[in-house]
Write a protein that holds these residues in place. Structure first.
Motif, PDB file in Angstrom:
ATOM      1  N   ASN A  25      30.494  47.058  36.554  1.00  0.00           N
ATOM      2  CA  ASN A  25      30.450  45.587  35.882  1.00  0.00           C
ATOM      3  C   ASN A  25      31.420  45.615  34.757  1.00  0.00           C
ATOM      4  N   LYS A  26      31.697  46.755  34.083  1.00  0.00           N
ATOM      5  CA  LYS A  26      32.709  46.758  32.953  1.00  0.00           C
ATOM      6  C   LYS A  26      33.985  46.565  33.443  1.00  0.00           C
ATOM      7  N   ALA A  27      34.398  47.482  34.628  1.00  0.00           N
ATOM      8  CA  ALA A  27      35.735  47.106  35.045  1.00  0.00           C
ATOM      9  C   ALA A  27      35.832  45.660  35.826  1.00  0.00           C
ATOM     10  N   TYR A  28      35.107  45.376  36.142  1.00  0.00           N
ATOM     11  CA  TYR A  28      35.047  44.052  37.048  1.00  0.00           C
ATOM     12  C   TYR A  28      35.245  42.802  36.068  1.00  0.00           C
ATOM     13  N   GLN A  29      34.687  42.895  34.902  1.00  0.00           N
ATOM     14  CA  GLN A  29      34.677  41.969  33.959  1.00  0.00           C
ATOM     15  C   GLN A  29      36.110  41.928  33.211  1.00  0.00           C
ATOM     16  N   PHE A  30      36.503  43.147  32.955  1.00  0.00           N
ATOM     17  CA  PHE A  30      37.994  43.460  32.443  1.00  0.00           C
ATOM     18  C   PHE A  30      39.006  42.884  33.436  1.00  0.00           C
ATOM     19  N   LEU A  31      38.643  43.111  34.705  1.00  0.00           N
ATOM     20  CA  LEU A  31      39.787  42.429  35.413  1.00  0.00           C
ATOM     21  C   LEU A  31      39.750  41.146  35.774  1.00  0.00           C
ATOM     22  N   ARG A  32      38.413  40.363  35.476  1.00  0.00           N
ATOM     23  CA  ARG A  32      38.289  39.122  35.546  1.00  0.00           C
ATOM     24  C   ARG A  32      39.082  38.448  34.468  1.00  0.00           C
ATOM     25  N   ASP A  33      38.505  39.058  32.871  1.00  0.00           N
ATOM     26  CA  ASP A  33      39.271  38.272  32.072  1.00  0.00           C
ATOM     27  C   ASP A  33      40.706  38.450  31.934  1.00  0.00           C
ATOM     28  N   GLU A  34      41.258  39.676  32.547  1.00  0.00           N
ATOM     29  CA  GLU A  34      42.668  39.718  32.541  1.00  0.00           C
ATOM     30  C   GLU A  34      43.344  38.823  33.588  1.00  0.00           C
ATOM     31  N   GLY A  35      42.372  38.433  34.593  1.00  0.00           N
ATOM     32  CA  GLY A  35      42.981  37.360  35.612  1.00  0.00           C
ATOM     33  C   GLY A  35      43.392  38.069  36.762  1.00  0.00           C
ATOM     34  N   TYR A  36      42.795  39.390  37.006  1.00  0.00           N
ATOM     35  CA  TYR A  36      43.090  39.891  38.546  1.00  0.00           C
ATOM     36  C   TYR A  36      42.237  39.609  39.549  1.00  0.00           C
ATOM     37  N   ILE A  37      41.225  39.119  39.372  1.00  0.00           N
ATOM     38  CA  ILE A  37      40.053  38.727  40.138  1.00  0.00           C
ATOM     39  C   ILE A  37      39.312  37.500  39.737  1.00  0.00           C
ATOM     40  N   SER A  47      30.977  34.361  46.238  1.00  0.00           N
ATOM     41  CA  SER A  47      31.921  35.139  46.861  1.00  0.00           C
ATOM     42  C   SER A  47      32.079  36.451  46.413  1.00  0.00           C
ATOM     43  N   GLY A  48      31.577  36.927  45.392  1.00  0.00           N
ATOM     44  CA  GLY A  48      31.647  38.192  44.892  1.00  0.00           C
ATOM     45  C   GLY A  48      32.929  38.417  44.157  1.00  0.00           C
ATOM     46  N   ALA A  49      33.450  39.497  44.229  1.00  0.00           N
ATOM     47  CA  ALA A  49      34.900  39.819  43.539  1.00  0.00           C
ATOM     48  C   ALA A  49      35.882  39.650  44.516  1.00  0.00           C
ATOM     49  N   VAL A  50      36.868  39.182  44.101  1.00  0.00           N
ATOM     50  CA  VAL A  50      38.118  38.518  45.168  1.00  0.00           C
ATOM     51  C   VAL A  50      39.150  38.997  44.193  1.00  0.00           C
ATOM     52  N   ILE A  51      40.163  39.395  44.841  1.00  0.00           N
ATOM     53  CA  ILE A  51      41.526  39.504  44.238  1.00  0.00           C
ATOM     54  C   ILE A  51      42.035  37.978  44.031  1.00  0.00           C
ATOM     55  N   ASP A  52      42.458  37.581  42.973  1.00  0.00           N
ATOM     56  CA  ASP A  52      42.765  36.100  42.621  1.00  0.00           C
ATOM     57  C   ASP A  52      43.954  36.228  41.140  1.00  0.00           C
ATOM     58  N   LEU A  53      45.086  36.227  41.458  1.00  0.00           N
ATOM     59  CA  LEU A  53      46.096  36.165  40.437  1.00  0.00           C
ATOM     60  C   LEU A  53      46.371  34.848  39.864  1.00  0.00           C
ATOM     61  N   SER A  54      45.485  33.827  40.114  1.00  0.00           N
ATOM     62  CA  SER A  54      46.079  32.535  39.648  1.00  0.00           C
ATOM     63  C   SER A  54      45.931  32.279  38.260  1.00  0.00           C
ATOM     64  N   ASN A  55      44.981  33.152  37.801  1.00  0.00           N
ATOM     65  CA  ASN A  55      44.556  33.337  36.453  1.00  0.00           C
ATOM     66  C   ASN A  55      45.158  34.292  35.435  1.00  0.00           C
ATOM     67  N   LEU A  56      46.234  34.819  35.947  1.00  0.00           N
ATOM     68  CA  LEU A  56      46.928  36.078  35.264  1.00  0.00           C
ATOM     69  C   LEU A  56      46.990  35.655  33.884  1.00  0.00           C
ATOM     70  N   ASP A  57      46.662  36.259  32.917  1.00  0.00           N
ATOM     71  CA  ASP A  57      46.779  36.005  31.491  1.00  0.00           C
ATOM     72  C   ASP A  57      48.138  36.683  30.759  1.00  0.00           C
ATOM     73  N   ARG A  58      49.220  36.050  30.963  1.00  0.00           N
ATOM     74  CA  ARG A  58      50.632  36.695  30.488  1.00  0.00           C
ATOM     75  C   ARG A  58      50.678  37.270  29.100  1.00  0.00           C
ATOM     76  N   ASN A  59      50.097  36.183  28.319  1.00  0.00           N
ATOM     77  CA  ASN A  59      50.143  36.387  26.849  1.00  0.00           C
ATOM     78  C   ASN A  59      49.328  37.435  26.554  1.00  0.00           C
TER      79      ASN A  59
END
Lengths: 129, 129
Positions: free
Chosen positions: A54-66, A72-84
């Motif tokens: 959970n902790k890993a997935y939440q980090f990945l979501r917060d950073e915009g990787y998934i 749909s569960g966890a899906v690779i999704d780079l549309s929200n990649l947080d560049r800053n």
């Protein structure tokens, strides 16, 4: 997706999961739209706590990787990649590791060639797909 | 030595202490032979747990940046720098951060120029001493 963790590493397991997913994206092994295992499934496969995944997935979501959704569960999704956010972390982390490298007497050239090596190793995996 | 921690950072406090000491060595602010504050003193100065400072000092000792003894306390000492240990960590950490940079679309040139910038910022501090 084959994820292998190193239980003897000093790197926490949730960080290992994060890194493996991000490396998968960098090498092209994981493509946008691709489904990751559910939290329950992955924690069973890896023999780790639900909380760790959970902790890993939440980090990945917060950073915009998934993206994470109950449908749909966890899906690779780079549309929200947080560049800053990434640029800030990049600054801190690269400064830390460079400070270590300098303390160990590595020259600027030596550092550049290590970076190049690693960059090529990651992108060669990508091109070999 | 002025150490300033960022309590809002996602980086654990013990890691922040480690990084500040290593940066101090890289920039030349901290020289071999220089005394660091005692665990008790530093934990009071920073308002953190004794355990937090202990953990940072033990890491720094294990990596060969400082010596610890009950007589002399914590002293900058690079005579036991563990190069192999560092090289292994360098590989893992730089791979992680490069994977992130590639996922964010940074080119090899962009990565090199960031590294160069950071390297120069650290070594300029050293030369400005």
């Amino acid at each position: 997706m084959i994820l292998e963790l190193n239980p003897n590493s000093s790197v926490p397991l949730y960080q290992q999961i994060q890194s493996l997913v991000i490396e998968g994206i960098a090498t092209g092994l994981l493509q946008p739209g691709q489904q990751l295992p559910s939290v329950r499934q992955l924690s069973a496969d890896l023999g780790v706590n639900l909380h760790t995944v959970n902790k890993a997935y939440q980090f990945l979501r917060d950073e915009g990787y998934i993206s994470l959704s109950s449908r749909s569960g966890a899906v690779i999704d780079l549309s929200n990649l947080d560049r800053n956010r990434f640029e800030m972390r990049l600054k801190t982390q690269s400064r830390e590791i460079l400070a270590e490298a300098i303390s160990h007497g590595l020259s600027e050239d030596e550092i550049h060639s290590r970076v190049q090596e690693q960059y090529q190793s990651l992108t060669t995996e990508r091109n070999a797909e």
